[in-house]
Design a protein around this motif. Sequence first.
Motif, PDB file in Angstrom:
ATOM      1  N   UNK A  44      -5.390  -8.670  -4.420  1.00  0.00           N
ATOM      2  CA  UNK A  44      -5.393 -10.129  -4.527  1.00  0.00           C
ATOM      3  C   UNK A  44      -6.521 -10.736  -3.711  1.00  0.00           C
ATOM      4  N   UNK A  45      -6.809 -10.137  -2.551  1.00  0.00           N
ATOM      5  CA  UNK A  45      -7.983 -10.493  -1.744  1.00  0.00           C
ATOM      6  C   UNK A  45      -7.999 -11.969  -1.362  1.00  0.00           C
ATOM      7  N   UNK A  46      -6.924 -12.427  -0.783  1.00  0.00           N
ATOM      8  CA  UNK A  46      -6.852 -13.778  -0.235  1.00  0.00           C
ATOM      9  C   UNK A  46      -6.375 -13.667   1.212  1.00  0.00           C
ATOM     10  N   UNK A  47      -7.272 -13.239   2.117  1.00  0.00           N
ATOM     11  CA  UNK A  47      -6.870 -12.929   3.491  1.00  0.00           C
ATOM     12  C   UNK A  47      -6.391 -14.126   4.288  1.00  0.00           C
ATOM     13  N   UNK A  48      -6.647 -15.324   3.807  1.00  0.00           N
ATOM     14  CA  UNK A  48      -6.182 -16.504   4.521  1.00  0.00           C
ATOM     15  C   UNK A  48      -4.700 -16.765   4.395  1.00  0.00           C
ATOM     16  N   UNK A  49      -4.013 -15.993   3.575  1.00  0.00           N
ATOM     17  CA  UNK A  49      -2.579 -16.189   3.373  1.00  0.00           C
ATOM     18  C   UNK A  49      -1.760 -15.319   4.317  1.00  0.00           C
ATOM     19  N   UNK A  50      -0.678 -15.880   4.797  1.00  0.00           N
ATOM     20  CA  UNK A  50       0.337 -15.096   5.501  1.00  0.00           C
ATOM     21  C   UNK A  50       1.261 -14.501   4.452  1.00  0.00           C
ATOM     22  N   UNK A  51       1.530 -13.211   4.565  1.00  0.00           N
ATOM     23  CA  UNK A  51       2.389 -12.523   3.602  1.00  0.00           C
ATOM     24  C   UNK A  51       3.640 -12.023   4.308  1.00  0.00           C
ATOM     25  N   UNK A  52       4.787 -12.360   3.758  1.00  0.00           N
ATOM     26  CA  UNK A  52       6.070 -11.951   4.314  1.00  0.00           C
ATOM     27  C   UNK A  52       6.804 -11.130   3.267  1.00  0.00           C
ATOM     28  N   UNK A  53       7.136  -9.892   3.622  1.00  0.00           N
ATOM     29  CA  UNK A  53       7.777  -8.974   2.678  1.00  0.00           C
ATOM     30  C   UNK A  53       9.117  -8.513   3.232  1.00  0.00           C
ATOM     31  N   UNK A  54      10.224  -9.009   2.685  1.00  0.00           N
ATOM     32  CA  UNK A  54      11.538  -8.581   3.148  1.00  0.00           C
ATOM     33  C   UNK A  54      11.900  -7.191   2.625  1.00  0.00           C
ATOM     34  N   UNK A  55      12.935  -6.617   3.211  1.00  0.00           N
ATOM     35  CA  UNK A  55      13.365  -5.255   2.899  1.00  0.00           C
ATOM     36  C   UNK A  55      14.758  -5.268   2.293  1.00  0.00           C
ATOM     37  N   UNK A  56      14.927  -4.603   1.161  1.00  0.00           N
ATOM     38  CA  UNK A  56      16.251  -4.436   0.562  1.00  0.00           C
ATOM     39  C   UNK A  56      16.945  -3.227   1.173  1.00  0.00           C
ATOM     40  N   UNK A  57      18.182  -3.391   1.580  1.00  0.00           N
ATOM     41  CA  UNK A  57      18.957  -2.268   2.091  1.00  0.00           C
ATOM     42  C   UNK A  57      19.126  -1.225   1.002  1.00  0.00           C
ATOM     43  N   UNK A  58      18.803   0.025   1.321  1.00  0.00           N
ATOM     44  CA  UNK A  58      18.929   1.083   0.321  1.00  0.00           C
ATOM     45  C   UNK A  58      17.894   1.028  -0.774  1.00  0.00           C
ATOM     46  N   UNK A  59      16.909   0.145  -0.639  1.00  0.00           N
ATOM     47  CA  UNK A  59      15.821   0.072  -1.601  1.00  0.00           C
ATOM     48  C   UNK A  59      16.103  -0.724  -2.852  1.00  0.00           C
ATOM     49  N   UNK A  60      17.279  -1.373  -2.952  1.00  0.00           N
ATOM     50  CA  UNK A  60      17.606  -2.157  -4.155  1.00  0.00           C
ATOM     51  C   UNK A  60      18.264  -3.468  -3.745  1.00  0.00           C
ATOM     52  N   UNK A  61      17.836  -4.542  -4.380  1.00  0.00           N
ATOM     53  CA  UNK A  61      18.384  -5.861  -4.060  1.00  0.00           C
ATOM     54  C   UNK A  61      19.779  -6.048  -4.646  1.00  0.00           C
ATOM     55  N   UNK A  62      20.039  -5.443  -5.780  1.00  0.00           N
ATOM     56  CA  UNK A  62      21.368  -5.474  -6.408  1.00  0.00           C
ATOM     57  C   UNK A  62      21.492  -4.206  -7.241  1.00  0.00           C
ATOM     58  N   UNK A  63      22.718  -3.748  -7.525  1.00  0.00           N
ATOM     59  CA  UNK A  63      22.886  -2.380  -8.031  1.00  0.00           C
ATOM     60  C   UNK A  63      22.544  -2.152  -9.491  1.00  0.00           C
ATOM     61  N   UNK A  64      22.756  -3.127 -10.348  1.00  0.00           N
ATOM     62  CA  UNK A  64      22.642  -2.892 -11.788  1.00  0.00           C
ATOM     63  C   UNK A  64      21.493  -3.703 -12.395  1.00  0.00           C
ATOM     64  N   UNK A  65      21.348  -3.626 -13.701  1.00  0.00           N
ATOM     65  CA  UNK A  65      20.296  -4.350 -14.399  1.00  0.00           C
ATOM     66  C   UNK A  65      20.427  -5.854 -14.194  1.00  0.00           C
ATOM     67  N   UNK A  66      19.281  -6.543 -14.228  1.00  0.00           N
ATOM     68  CA  UNK A  66      19.304  -8.009 -14.138  1.00  0.00           C
ATOM     69  C   UNK A  66      19.887  -8.644 -15.392  1.00  0.00           C
ATOM     70  N   UNK A  67      20.148  -7.832 -16.415  1.00  0.00           N
ATOM     71  CA  UNK A  67      20.745  -8.329 -17.650  1.00  0.00           C
ATOM     72  C   UNK A  67      22.268  -8.252 -17.631  1.00  0.00           C
TER      73      UNK A  67
END
Length: 214
Positions: A43-66
Amino acid sequence: MEPHANQPIVHAGAPIEHADGVMIMVHGRNAAPEKILPLRDRIDRPGFACLAPTAAGGAWYPFSFLKPREENEPGLSSALGVIESIVTDVMARGIPSHKIALLGFSQGACLASEFVLRHPRRYGGLLALSGGVLGPPGTAWDDVMASFDGMPVFLGCSDIDGHVPKERVIESEAVFTRLGARVRRTLYPGMGHLVNDDEIAEVQAVLDGIAAAQ
């Protein structure tokens, strides 16, 4: 129950108070912040602050978004709460919502889209890469009554993505357009489950708009 509470939030890039804007970067399933933060280099926009949260166990929710929302609880509500707490904290530091972008890939794109839909305000932009709003086929999303006041939304996805039906991307476009967002949607023929250079250019354009905003 809050499965994602107290998980790390990785900060990369500029200090929040002196940044051109803030980009919340939401990783996909079976991933972590370290998987999505490398997009910063492209993306190459170094002026931005980037915040990346962490999902427990690597998944935000267990099943399909459908799936029906209740089948993805308590992970879904906990995940939405994590994003809300980040937005609240950033705004408490004096950054207005129109200087905040939410970017997600795959499950992270679905979560970011759902967050913006369920916590509507005029953000700097929603950048959903291979994702869309949550709900089973036939969902109308007519319970959301808000105005996004021209907020930029970019929806990019393969037309044959094995995880995200193109129909849901089109439905997501319709929902955000109805609510007053300025939506750009591209379905890329035969693309894999990845982020291509055209999508990066779309992200750059939205971030440039945020940086220029007062």
